[in-house]
Design a protein around this motif. Sequence first.
Motif, PDB file in Angstrom:
ATOM      1  N   MET A   1      -0.742 -11.042  -2.641  1.00 13.73           N
ATOM      2  CA  MET A   1       0.307 -10.463  -1.806  1.00 13.73           C
ATOM      3  C   MET A   1       1.481  -9.983  -2.646  1.00 13.73           C
ATOM      4  SD  MET A   1       0.310 -13.040   1.471  1.00 13.73           S
ATOM      5  CE  MET A   1       1.841 -12.379   2.079  1.00 13.73           C
TER       6      MET A   1
ATOM      7  N   THR B   1       2.941  -6.101  -2.870  1.00 18.00           N
ATOM      8  CA  THR B   1       4.325  -5.714  -2.573  1.00 18.00           C
ATOM      9  C   THR B   1       5.092  -5.288  -3.818  1.00 18.00           C
ATOM     10  OG1 THR B   1       5.069  -8.012  -2.699  1.00 18.00           O
ATOM     11  CG2 THR B   1       4.419  -7.191  -0.540  1.00 18.00           C
TER      12      THR B   1
ATOM     13  N   ASP C   1       2.614  -1.339  10.038  1.00 13.19           N
ATOM     14  CA  ASP C   1       2.883  -2.218   8.900  1.00 13.19           C
ATOM     15  C   ASP C   1       3.159  -3.651   9.356  1.00 13.19           C
ATOM     16  OD1 ASP C   1       5.354  -1.282  10.006  1.00 13.19           O
ATOM     17  OD2 ASP C   1       6.394  -1.924   8.190  1.00 13.19           O
ATOM     18  N   LYS C   2       3.677  -3.795  10.570  1.00 14.82           N
ATOM     19  CA  LYS C   2       3.929  -5.146  11.093  1.00 14.82           C
ATOM     20  C   LYS C   2       2.607  -5.879  11.351  1.00 14.82           C
ATOM     21  CE  LYS C   2       8.262  -4.068  11.204  1.00 14.82           C
ATOM     22  NZ  LYS C   2       8.583  -3.418   9.970  1.00 14.82           N
TER      23      LYS C   2
ATOM     24  N   HIS D   1       1.411  -6.961   7.962  1.00 19.31           N
ATOM     25  CA  HIS D   1       2.180  -8.132   7.539  1.00 19.31           C
ATOM     26  C   HIS D   1       1.696  -9.390   8.262  1.00 19.31           C
ATOM     27  CE1 HIS D   1       5.176  -5.317   5.861  1.00 19.31           C
ATOM     28  NE2 HIS D   1       5.473  -6.335   5.068  1.00 19.31           N
TER      29      HIS D   1
ATOM     30  N   TYR E   1       0.281 -12.560   6.140  1.00 27.43           N
ATOM     31  CA  TYR E   1       0.972 -13.848   6.211  1.00 27.43           C
ATOM     32  C   TYR E   1       0.206 -14.863   7.054  1.00 27.43           C
ATOM     33  CZ  TYR E   1       4.836 -12.022   3.581  1.00 27.43           C
ATOM     34  OH  TYR E   1       5.598 -11.508   2.570  1.00 27.43           O
TER      35      TYR E   1
ATOM     36  N   GLY F   1       8.093 -14.975   2.863  1.00 27.78           N
ATOM     37  CA  GLY F   1       8.277 -13.609   3.361  1.00 27.78           C
ATOM     38  C   GLY F   1       9.673 -13.089   3.113  1.00 27.78           C
TER      39      GLY F   1
ATOM     40  N   ASP G   1      10.016 -12.334  -0.535  1.00 26.18           N
ATOM     41  CA  ASP G   1       9.238 -11.141  -0.855  1.00 26.18           C
ATOM     42  C   ASP G   1       9.982  -9.875  -0.435  1.00 26.18           C
ATOM     43  OD1 ASP G   1       6.957  -9.763  -1.835  1.00 26.18           O
ATOM     44  OD2 ASP G   1       6.302  -9.485   0.227  1.00 26.18           O
ATOM     45  N   GLU G   2      10.629  -9.895   0.711  1.00 20.13           N
ATOM     46  CA  GLU G   2      11.418  -8.731   1.135  1.00 20.13           C
ATOM     47  C   GLU G   2      12.592  -8.492   0.192  1.00 20.13           C
ATOM     48  OE1 GLU G   2      10.893  -6.381   3.413  1.00 20.13           O
ATOM     49  OE2 GLU G   2       9.010  -7.324   3.978  1.00 20.13           O
TER      50      GLU G   2
END
Length: 100
Positions: free
Chosen positions: A19, A23, A41-42, A45, A49, A83, A86-87
Motif C-alpha cells: 500500500m 501511494t 477512489d473511495k 481505499h 484498508y 490511513g 499515509d494521506e
Amino acid sequence: MRLSLNRARMLTAVWAVFMLALTSWPSPPEVPVVSSIPNFDKVVHAGLYGVLGFLATFAIAWPGERRFLWRALCVAGAVAVWGTLDEIHQAWIPGRSMEM
C-alpha cells in the motif's frame, strides 16, 4: 487452515508495504473505465484498508475468545492512524494530494 501468528504478521507487513508503494507512486495513470465513476477512489481505499484490517486482525496475539470486540476496535484505530499518516505522506509526493 489457520494462519500462524508469524505468517499473519508477515502478510500484514507485506500488504502495508504494498500500500505504501502504491501511494508513493507519483502521478499514477488514470484508468478510463473507472476514472469516470464518481468517488471510485473511495471504493479502492475501502478495499485496500479492508484487507489491511482483515490481515491485522489475525496478526495480533490477543488471549481469550471473548476479546474479539477489543481486537477489532484496536485494529480499526490502527488502520485509521495508518490511513491518516499515509494521506500526510502523499502531500510530499509529486502528482499526489492529501485528502480527508
